[in-house]
Every structure is written in C-alpha cells, then in structure tokens.
Design a protein around this motif. Sequence first.
Motif, short mmCIF file in Angstrom:
data_model
loop_
_atom_site.label_atom_id
_atom_site.label_comp_id
_atom_site.label_asym_id
_atom_site.label_seq_id
_atom_site.Cartn_x
_atom_site.Cartn_y
_atom_site.Cartn_z
N ALA A 51 0.84 -1.21 0.00
CA ALA A 51 0.00 0.00 0.00
C ALA A 51 0.87 1.25 0.00
N ILE A 52 1.93 1.24 0.81
CA ILE A 52 2.83 2.39 0.87
C ILE A 52 3.52 2.58 -0.49
N LYS A 53 3.92 1.49 -1.10
CA LYS A 53 4.61 1.58 -2.39
C LYS A 53 3.68 2.09 -3.49
N HIS A 54 2.41 1.69 -3.45
CA HIS A 54 1.45 2.21 -4.42
C HIS A 54 1.23 3.70 -4.21
N ALA A 55 1.15 4.09 -2.94
CA ALA A 55 0.95 5.51 -2.63
C ALA A 55 2.15 6.34 -3.09
N ARG A 56 3.34 5.77 -2.95
CA ARG A 56 4.55 6.47 -3.41
C ARG A 56 4.52 6.66 -4.92
N LEU A 58 2.04 7.04 -6.87
CA LEU A 58 1.10 8.08 -7.28
C LEU A 58 1.37 9.42 -6.59
N GLY A 59 2.53 9.54 -5.97
CA GLY A 59 2.92 10.85 -5.43
C GLY A 59 2.18 11.24 -4.16
N LEU A 60 1.53 10.30 -3.49
CA LEU A 60 0.83 10.62 -2.25
C LEU A 60 1.78 10.58 -1.06
N LEU A 61 2.83 9.75 -1.19
CA LEU A 61 3.85 9.65 -0.15
C LEU A 61 5.21 9.83 -0.82
N PRO A 62 6.20 10.32 -0.07
CA PRO A 62 7.52 10.50 -0.68
C PRO A 62 8.33 9.19 -0.67
N PHE A 63 9.26 9.09 -1.62
CA PHE A 63 10.22 7.98 -1.58
C PHE A 63 11.29 8.28 -0.53
N VAL A 64 11.80 9.50 -0.55
CA VAL A 64 12.78 9.93 0.45
C VAL A 64 12.43 11.32 0.92
N VAL A 65 12.75 11.59 2.20
CA VAL A 65 12.65 12.94 2.73
C VAL A 65 14.06 13.36 3.11
N LEU B 61 2.15 17.03 -5.16
CA LEU B 61 2.83 15.73 -5.22
C LEU B 61 3.97 15.68 -4.21
N ALA B 62 4.23 14.47 -3.71
CA ALA B 62 5.28 14.30 -2.70
C ALA B 62 6.68 14.49 -3.31
N TYR B 63 6.78 14.34 -4.61
CA TYR B 63 8.05 14.56 -5.32
C TYR B 63 7.72 14.97 -6.76
N ALA B 64 8.68 15.59 -7.43
CA ALA B 64 8.45 16.05 -8.79
C ALA B 64 8.44 14.87 -9.75
#
Lengths: 66, 162
Positions: A51-56, A58-65, B61-64
Amino acid sequence: MKQDYFSANNIKYIDYKDVEILKKFINPNGKIISHKRTGVTAKNQRQLTSAIKHARFLGLLPFVVK
Amino acid sequence: MPENENEIVSETNSQIYELGYLLAPSIKEEDLPVNYGNIKELVTSFGAEVIADEMPKMIGLAYAMQKVTSNVRNKFNTAYFGWIKFAMGPDKILELKKRLDLDPNFIRFLILKTVKENTIAAKRFVRGETYRRPRSKSPANETAVPINKEEIDKEIDALIAV
C-alpha cells in the motif's frame, strides 16, 4: 505499538489512498518501519508495504525525505 | 445468442479493479468534469460496472514527476488525483490499460485488484475521537463545579474562622 494496529481498528483491506494511516508507518526519512517496531502481523505488514509503495508511485507519499 | 452467453460468462468471472490516476495540472478547472466524464465513459465502454469513484482533486505531489509528451519533457509538482472502482472481466483490463497508455492527459495511473467493500470510510473515527474525548471532558467537569458562590463563601468563612 505492541498490538496490530489494523486488527485493533478492524481494517481488513489496507488502502493506498489512506495516507494518514500509512504515514504512521514511515519514519522521518520516508522509509517503511520494520515489522519489529510496528508490531503489525506478517500478513498485514505485507499488505501495508505494498500500500505504501502504491501511494509512493502516485505521489501521495515521498520515496525519500531529505 | 452466443454474444449473450459470452456476456454472462464475463459477468461471473468479473474482478473488482481500482484505477487511480493523476491528471496533468494544465487542465483547467472548468474542463475537469469533462475529463472525469470521459474516463468514466471509457471504463464503462469496456463493459465495466462502476462501483465507486471520486472526482479528481488538485493535490501537491510528494516529489516532482516527469513525463515526456510529444518529445517535450514536462515536470509536475501538482496534479489532479482521482480514482474509480469498477467490476470488469480480466480479459478486458489489458485493453483498457493500452487505451490509457495513449492518453496524454494522464501523468500516471495505477490499476489494482481490490475488494468490493468500501476501504476508506469509518476508519478515521476509530482512534482520534475515543482518545481525545475523555481528556476534553474532565476539565469541563472541573470548571462546572465552582459555580456555587454561596458554598465558596461558606468555605472562605470557615477558613477565616480557623
């Protein structure tokens, strides 16, 4: 979190759109927290991870902060 | 007749899918319902039965993200995010994917197998409120008590007397 969050709240299907819940399971760098720290059952942890990977994706969660 | 039989077969074999998508922010607000309607129409044209959906909403979006359309590299920091849940035969989903791949309005999309039940609602009310209410109530009760002025006066008198 000792008890499984998802069975405690009666969540059967972990949705990628539910960002508020998913945010509880990522650390400040945006990494997924391991099952040892989350206390989520193995089955739910697998669902949670995807679920987290799907959200990432689609830009709902970041890959890295940074 | 054989066509009808095929339809029945496809209905029994249908699978619940969810299509989540990001639309390019270059689309104007007024044109959004048109795009939304087109997506819905496209999905139903493949013989799908729509179960639930949500209007695309502007999100940061969380990233570009990057997407190359007609040899121009576009960068996106915002997009319209929407989703649609539908029942469809597994043989047609690939055709739908191929059609969506050609659509220039999409930045990205994601097709997932899911369940028919609503997966979002009613979750958020479980924790937050049950934990906060007892805390907010206890100070309210404390403030309600010292309204009786006479009792306070009596207590003060008693203290002075001692």
